[in-house]
Design a protein around this motif. Structure first.
Motif, PDB file in Angstrom:
ATOM      1  N   LEU A  50       7.603   7.625 -12.509  1.00 43.00           N
ATOM      2  CA  LEU A  50       8.233   6.415 -11.989  1.00 43.00           C
ATOM      3  C   LEU A  50       9.730   6.386 -12.237  1.00 43.00           C
ATOM      4  O   LEU A  50      10.454   5.653 -11.565  1.00 43.00           O
ATOM      5  N   SER A  51      10.192   7.188 -13.179  1.00 42.42           N
ATOM      6  CA  SER A  51      11.635   7.244 -13.425  1.00 42.42           C
ATOM      7  C   SER A  51      12.352   8.091 -12.375  1.00 42.42           C
ATOM      8  O   SER A  51      13.569   8.062 -12.279  1.00 42.42           O
ATOM      9  N   MET A  52      11.583   8.829 -11.585  1.00 38.00           N
ATOM     10  CA  MET A  52      12.155   9.639 -10.514  1.00 38.00           C
ATOM     11  C   MET A  52      12.368   8.747  -9.293  1.00 38.00           C
ATOM     12  O   MET A  52      11.553   7.878  -8.993  1.00 38.00           O
ATOM     13  N   ASN A  53      13.451   8.975  -8.592  1.00 37.38           N
ATOM     14  CA  ASN A  53      13.857   8.097  -7.491  1.00 37.38           C
ATOM     15  C   ASN A  53      12.814   7.928  -6.396  1.00 37.38           C
ATOM     16  O   ASN A  53      12.714   6.870  -5.808  1.00 37.38           O
ATOM     17  N   CYS A  55       9.473   8.097  -6.520  1.00 38.91           N
ATOM     18  CA  CYS A  55       8.123   7.691  -6.905  1.00 38.91           C
ATOM     19  C   CYS A  55       8.071   6.209  -7.241  1.00 38.91           C
ATOM     20  O   CYS A  55       8.979   5.669  -7.860  1.00 38.91           O
ATOM     21  N   GLU A  56       6.987   5.591  -6.811  1.00 37.11           N
ATOM     22  CA  GLU A  56       6.755   4.173  -7.083  1.00 37.11           C
ATOM     23  C   GLU A  56       5.293   3.991  -7.462  1.00 37.11           C
ATOM     24  O   GLU A  56       4.454   4.820  -7.128  1.00 37.11           O
ATOM     25  N   LEU A  57       4.998   2.879  -8.097  1.00 34.40           N
ATOM     26  CA  LEU A  57       3.621   2.534  -8.411  1.00 34.40           C
ATOM     27  C   LEU A  57       3.165   1.437  -7.471  1.00 34.40           C
ATOM     28  O   LEU A  57       3.809   0.389  -7.362  1.00 34.40           O
ATOM     29  N   VAL A  64       0.350   6.257  -7.876  1.00 30.70           N
ATOM     30  CA  VAL A  64       1.756   6.629  -7.791  1.00 30.70           C
ATOM     31  C   VAL A  64       1.984   7.121  -6.375  1.00 30.70           C
ATOM     32  O   VAL A  64       1.244   7.975  -5.875  1.00 30.70           O
ATOM     33  N   THR A  65       2.990   6.566  -5.709  1.00 31.03           N
ATOM     34  CA  THR A  65       3.241   6.933  -4.325  1.00 31.03           C
ATOM     35  C   THR A  65       4.616   7.574  -4.173  1.00 31.03           C
ATOM     36  O   THR A  65       5.556   7.253  -4.895  1.00 31.03           O
ATOM     37  N   ARG A  85      -1.125  12.418  -7.842  1.00 29.05           N
ATOM     38  CA  ARG A  85      -1.135  12.162  -6.408  1.00 29.05           C
ATOM     39  C   ARG A  85      -2.442  11.467  -6.018  1.00 29.05           C
ATOM     40  O   ARG A  85      -2.492  10.732  -5.039  1.00 29.05           O
ATOM     41  N   TYR A  86      -3.504  11.712  -6.801  1.00 29.22           N
ATOM     42  CA  TYR A  86      -4.823  11.172  -6.492  1.00 29.22           C
ATOM     43  C   TYR A  86      -5.413  10.323  -7.619  1.00 29.22           C
ATOM     44  O   TYR A  86      -6.219   9.439  -7.373  1.00 29.22           O
TER      45      TYR A  86
END
Length: 105
Positions: A50-53, A55-57, A64-65, A85-86
């Protein structure tokens, strides 16, 4: 650096009792401590994602999307994160409340 969250013996015994009362399953202190370690590891991985630009929850699904290209780039660098991813993390907010002050980035 990750600091280990330590449950007291009393807290672990209460968790053992709760599992038994809730499910009728007998677990040991070791079972509880190992499960806590696994949950913490999962939380730390999701937090890193989530800290990566890109990726979102998704709070509704607990997934995680990210778009396909972002996943491909991510998995080149950190292939073991592919499980997210799954795999779902529907209780991320609860884990954050438990672990947020326990870890440093």
């Amino acid at each position: 650096m990750v600091v280990n969250y330590i449950f007291t013996t009393f807290q672990v015994s209460k968790l053992v009792e709760s599992v038994y009362n809730g499910c009728g399953v007998v677990v040991s202190n070791k079972n509880i401590r190992e499960r806590v370690k696994i949950l913490k590891k999962d939380y730390v991985e999701v937090r890193q994602l989530l800290s990566m630009n890109d990726c979102e929850l998704d709070h509704d699904s607990g997934r995680v999307t990210a778009d396909t290209l972002a996943w491909e780039e991510l998995l080149k660098g950190i292939p073991n994160f592919g499980k997210w991813r799954y795999k779902l993390c529907p209780r991320h907010d609860e884990f954050e409340a438990i672990y947020e002050n326990d870890s440093t980035t």
